[in-house]
Design an enzyme around this catalytic site. Structure first.
Site, short mmCIF file in Angstrom:
data_model
loop_
_atom_site.label_atom_id
_atom_site.label_comp_id
_atom_site.label_asym_id
_atom_site.label_seq_id
_atom_site.Cartn_x
_atom_site.Cartn_y
_atom_site.Cartn_z
N HIS A 8 1.03 -19.79 -16.89
CA HIS A 8 0.55 -21.17 -16.80
C HIS A 8 1.58 -21.94 -15.97
O HIS A 8 2.78 -21.79 -16.18
CB HIS A 8 0.44 -21.76 -18.21
CG HIS A 8 -0.12 -23.13 -18.28
ND1 HIS A 8 0.60 -24.25 -17.94
CD2 HIS A 8 -1.35 -23.59 -18.65
CE1 HIS A 8 -0.15 -25.33 -18.10
NE2 HIS A 8 -1.35 -24.95 -18.53
N PRO A 9 1.15 -22.77 -14.99
CA PRO A 9 2.12 -23.39 -14.07
C PRO A 9 3.25 -24.16 -14.76
O PRO A 9 4.41 -24.01 -14.39
CB PRO A 9 1.25 -24.32 -13.21
CG PRO A 9 -0.11 -24.35 -13.84
CD PRO A 9 -0.24 -23.11 -14.65
N GLY A 22 -5.35 -13.15 -21.73
CA GLY A 22 -5.23 -13.96 -20.51
C GLY A 22 -4.93 -13.14 -19.27
O GLY A 22 -4.76 -11.92 -19.34
N ALA A 58 3.52 -24.40 -18.42
CA ALA A 58 3.80 -23.97 -19.81
C ALA A 58 4.20 -22.50 -19.92
O ALA A 58 4.49 -22.02 -21.03
CB ALA A 58 2.60 -24.25 -20.70
N GLY A 59 4.21 -21.76 -18.83
CA GLY A 59 4.65 -20.37 -18.84
C GLY A 59 3.75 -19.46 -19.65
O GLY A 59 2.54 -19.38 -19.40
N HIS A 72 19.30 -22.12 -24.59
CA HIS A 72 18.58 -21.03 -25.26
C HIS A 72 17.57 -20.41 -24.30
O HIS A 72 16.87 -21.11 -23.59
CB HIS A 72 17.85 -21.61 -26.48
CG HIS A 72 17.43 -20.57 -27.47
ND1 HIS A 72 16.41 -19.67 -27.23
CD2 HIS A 72 17.89 -20.27 -28.70
CE1 HIS A 72 16.27 -18.88 -28.27
NE2 HIS A 72 17.16 -19.23 -29.18
#
Lengths: 299, 299
Positions: free
Chosen positions: A168-169, A163, A171-172, A82
């Site tokens: 996020h490295p 943001g 968590a995207g 997915h």
């Protein structure tokens, strides 16, 4: 009538039972929140939770779950069929009963703001919460997935709503927004011709000239030897189920094909069903407040 | 799904606001009981209360209301257009959602026994609670009314189910029992002919050869210049609304008359509506547990 928000957050973990359990525990046995359903798929490597509650309680549960997922899921090591761009991939909020779309939009803004503030995961707002019509559509936002996200976010048009323009490295990024409930509604035809099912799907769906809030594809039900028009109704208030059903019937008749049944997959709001009952029965002045169970839940 | 009992007690007081208020207060703001509706009619001189709750809580509320009514209402001074034989005339109990008829029957027995024991008012059990089929029907039990009650109760076949064969001096007797919910369902026709409405009512109702759980009369809607078949559906599980509607349509067609609308008066259980929606939409394998609001009330 009930005044609740439903949420259907999608998490990028469909295999590790311990992690799944920790995420679910954020919704289960939590004050003011009802965990309605969850579905995990190892091939998709994805967990879909359905929960409902009052905005304030639901916000707390969702933020707890985001915290847990950001801690446990590392997209740099994630594979699945997915498409996904975040450890928490998407968080839709849906107004139920007397709750309004404005309340759902407002909750999505609150949650989005806090996700950035507390976990430093950038947030895109979609659907009814989108500031720009170009960002309404989830597949558009997600195109390129986690792997392409850093590059994509450098473009001014893909600056997040909350943001900085850097993923996020581990968590995207996460997509948050308000939308109407989606109803999975399938109509079965007494033919095995996928050509006919395709033609009818094209006729009823918005994309190719059909009903505004209807998506449709043809499905081959090989075991039964018949075909199906499989629809997602994205706004039943504006495009009722009965209208889609009768349009399928009308288009089928030109091929000498009949509707032999239909199916609602999963949950359906009571007024979507009452709306179709009222149409077929010709009910005058019917209100969902006449439904005993609705009246009881009101108090 | 919900598991509740509904009650619709009828009290012989429709004029004195202070007395009505005292009776209503037995159901209002009471733990575990929801006061759904009340209707008082000065001409009938009668108060009809609708409340629901769990059996135990409902029992307490009903007994409180009986105590209040027996204290405040004196049938020796009561006049009204509606037939009656008791200060509390009749107390039906109706199973809702997952509650069973057996539970409603059991509650009616408990309440009946306590009414005699605590207030010395004799009790007749009717409908599903009746020990004898001859005592199922309320009008049969009530025939002769309060004024004829002392004589009637001397006959062995009219010995009460609880208590002695003598009416309470001021409160008469009370009829208690369990029954299915009653749905008031009207169908409008595009004719002003009462002859046609009468013929159709006779065709669909049980009494004259029609559907088992359907009562029907013709009504003249003079203001609209049309007529109506006004039905009471006494067991929607066995005789669904859609079947009565389609039978009215079928009978109307022989006169060249069309159904132009219908109407549900008052409350309707959700599965009565879902049943008709499922029929007209040809829904396969639909369960009321797929209704979001039902699922939410389940927890």
């Amino acid at each position: 009538m009930l005044r609740l928000i439903e949420t259907i957050p999608n998490f990028s973990e469909g295999r590790n039972q311990a992690k799944i359990k920790k995420i679910l525990s954020c919704f289960d046995n939590v004050k003011g929140v009802t965990l309605l359903d969850h579905h995990r798929d190892p091939d998709h490597n994805r967990l879909v939770v359905t929960a409902a509650g009052q905005a304030e309680h639901l916000k707390k549960a969702v933020l707890d779950a985001v915290e847990t997922a950001v801690r446990l899921i590392d997209l740099r090591k994630h594979k699945g069929e997915h498409p996904r761009m975040g450890a928490v991939d998407v968080i839709p909020f849906v107004p139920i009963g007397d709750a309004t779309m404005d309340e759902a939009v407002s909750l999505s803004n609150d949650v989005g703001r806090d996700i950035w503030r507390r976990f430093r995961v950038p947030v895109f707002l979609y659907e009814e919460s989108a500031a720009d019509p170009l960002r309404k559509n989830l597949p558009d936002i997600r195109r390129g997935e986690f792997e392409g996200l850093a590059e994509k976010m450098k473009q001014p048009m893909w600056k997040p709503d909350f943001g900085e323009a850097v993923p996020h490295p581990s968590a995207g990024a996460v997509v948050v927004g308000a939308r109407m409930p989606l109803i999975a509604f399938n109509v079965n035809l007494d033919t095995s011709s996928m050509g006919i099912a395709s033609a009818i799907a094209r006729a009823v769906r918005h994309q190719s000239g059909g009903l505004r809030y209807c998506r449709a594809i043809p499905i081959d039900l090989k075991l039964r030897g018949i075909v199906q028009v499989s629809m997602n109704m994205t706004n039943y208030r504006e495009t009722p189920l009965y209208r889609a059903l009768e349009m399928v019937r009308m288009e089928a008749s030109r091929y000498g094909v009949n509707v032999i049944g239909s199916e609602i997959v999963g949950l359906v709001p009571i007024d979507a069903l009452a709306q179709s009952a009222a149409y077929y029965m010709g009910l005058e002045n019917f209100s969902t407040n006449q439904i005993l169970e609705v009246k009881l839940s009101d108090t």
